[in-house]
Write an enzyme that holds these catalytic residues in place. Sequence first.
Site, short mmCIF file in Angstrom:
data_model
loop_
_atom_site.label_atom_id
_atom_site.label_comp_id
_atom_site.label_asym_id
_atom_site.label_seq_id
_atom_site.Cartn_x
_atom_site.Cartn_y
_atom_site.Cartn_z
N LEU A 1 1.01 -0.95 0.07
CA LEU A 1 -0.12 -0.02 -0.07
C LEU A 1 0.79 1.27 0.59
CD1 LEU A 1 -2.39 -1.26 2.92
CD2 LEU A 1 -3.16 -1.21 0.17
N GLY A 2 2.14 1.21 0.37
CA GLY A 2 3.00 2.55 0.57
C GLY A 2 3.97 2.15 1.71
N GLY B 1 6.90 4.44 4.47
CA GLY B 1 7.21 5.46 5.23
C GLY B 1 8.51 5.20 5.80
N GLY C 1 11.06 4.48 7.32
CA GLY C 1 11.96 2.81 8.30
C GLY C 1 10.20 0.96 8.05
N GLY C 2 9.85 1.95 7.16
CA GLY C 2 8.99 0.56 7.12
C GLY C 2 7.77 0.33 5.73
N THR C 3 7.41 -0.30 5.56
CA THR C 3 6.16 -0.46 3.88
C THR C 3 4.95 -1.27 4.95
OG1 THR C 3 7.82 -1.40 3.35
CG2 THR C 3 5.78 -2.24 2.47
N VAL C 4 4.03 -0.48 4.40
CA VAL C 4 3.20 -0.98 4.40
C VAL C 4 2.19 -1.72 3.26
CG1 VAL C 4 0.69 0.10 5.32
CG2 VAL C 4 2.48 1.19 5.50
N LYS D 1 1.09 -2.67 9.18
CA LYS D 1 2.96 -2.50 8.73
C LYS D 1 3.73 -2.45 9.24
CE LYS D 1 4.26 2.76 9.71
NZ LYS D 1 3.51 3.96 10.95
N ASP E 1 2.63 14.90 14.83
CA ASP E 1 2.64 14.91 13.02
C ASP E 1 1.62 14.32 12.11
OD1 ASP E 1 4.58 14.24 10.77
OD2 ASP E 1 4.62 12.19 11.37
#
Length: 322
Positions: free
Chosen positions: A59-60, A62, A64-67, A82, A179
């Site tokens: 999905l995307g 960010g 340090g990570g992936t969703v 996530k 944020d």
Amino acid sequence: MTTLVRERRHQQALKLSLPPPIPASKFRSPTNAPALSPAASPGSPVIENFVELEKLAVLGHGNGGTVYKVLHKSTSSIYALKVLRFNDGSDGVRRQATREVEILKLVDSPFVVRCCSVFHNSGVAAGDLSFVMEYMEGGSLQDLLKSQKTLSEREISAVARRVLLGIHYLHDMQIVHGDIKPSNLLVNGEGEVKIADFGVSHLVEGGGVAWNLSPDSCMGTCAYMSPERFDPERWSGGDGFAGDVWSLGVVALECHVGRFPLTGTGQRPDWPTLMCVMCFGERMEVPETASPEFRSFLERCLEKDWRKRATVDELLEHPFVN
Ligand SMILES: Nc1ncnc2c1ncn2[C@@H]1O[C@H](COP(=O)(O)OP(=O)(O)OP(=O)(O)O)[C@@H](O)[C@H]1O
């Protein structure tokens, strides 16, 4: 080996839901006791085992990570997963993850993306931490702005009201989100906006939040940060809560003008440019194309001095969101 492709969303224009106004009092929860385990959405199962999930798409990405979009096989329900990865030396990501888990355990609100389960070392990557979250099929407000460019004032009002109710809930629990930005405001299938991503959030324990900020320590974008976070000396710190109001004001203005609003067209919102915007000039300019109610709402959010900025309670009563 299966290759996961990034899901292509928004082939059809997404519509934001424009619900009838919700009385703010309905969602005031000063006595809300924090839940002790991650909140599952009403009626949905708590996912106990990582192997119950099948990855369907990315999905995307960010900080340090992936969703991923995932299928819960036994119920055929769709969730978002996530995954934060800790490489050697990625202390920032580790700190972010620990904070995020602590806060996700506390929150349960219709205005905040729900987290159903947290897995440590699920095996997706070495030393990873994974959150199973409510799937927000409309993607983020950032995706929506990419496809629609601007939103109508009615849509901005609906977004602002839901974000205010979400921030109100969080602030009642002494949580500063820290944020609020278009990529952290997600839209579900009904077009409802919810707040996500607690990676830089703080639980306030007396005396406000001391952000440890510098151009290097700023994870993700600093573009939506308040003047008191940029320049704590000039604005005498701040209590943290007022910073979320500032960020909401920037987001609302961006939805109106169709681009990041605090810098010139084509100008990158980098640290020195933003520092100049925050430090020079007394007031933020709000466009004359906005209605008087919207202008007034923006001016109250984008007041540089956090002590004079509107509170969430004041904004929930503002004509623009009512
Ligand atoms: N619950 C969810 N449902 C559907 N899509 C999601 C969900 N959570 C995140 N996404 C998608 O994944 C993308 C990446 O999310 P992530 O929270 O990792 O980072 P980000 O907020 O975009 O950036 P940063 O890490 O800098 O804050 C989002 O922009 C959004 O498009």
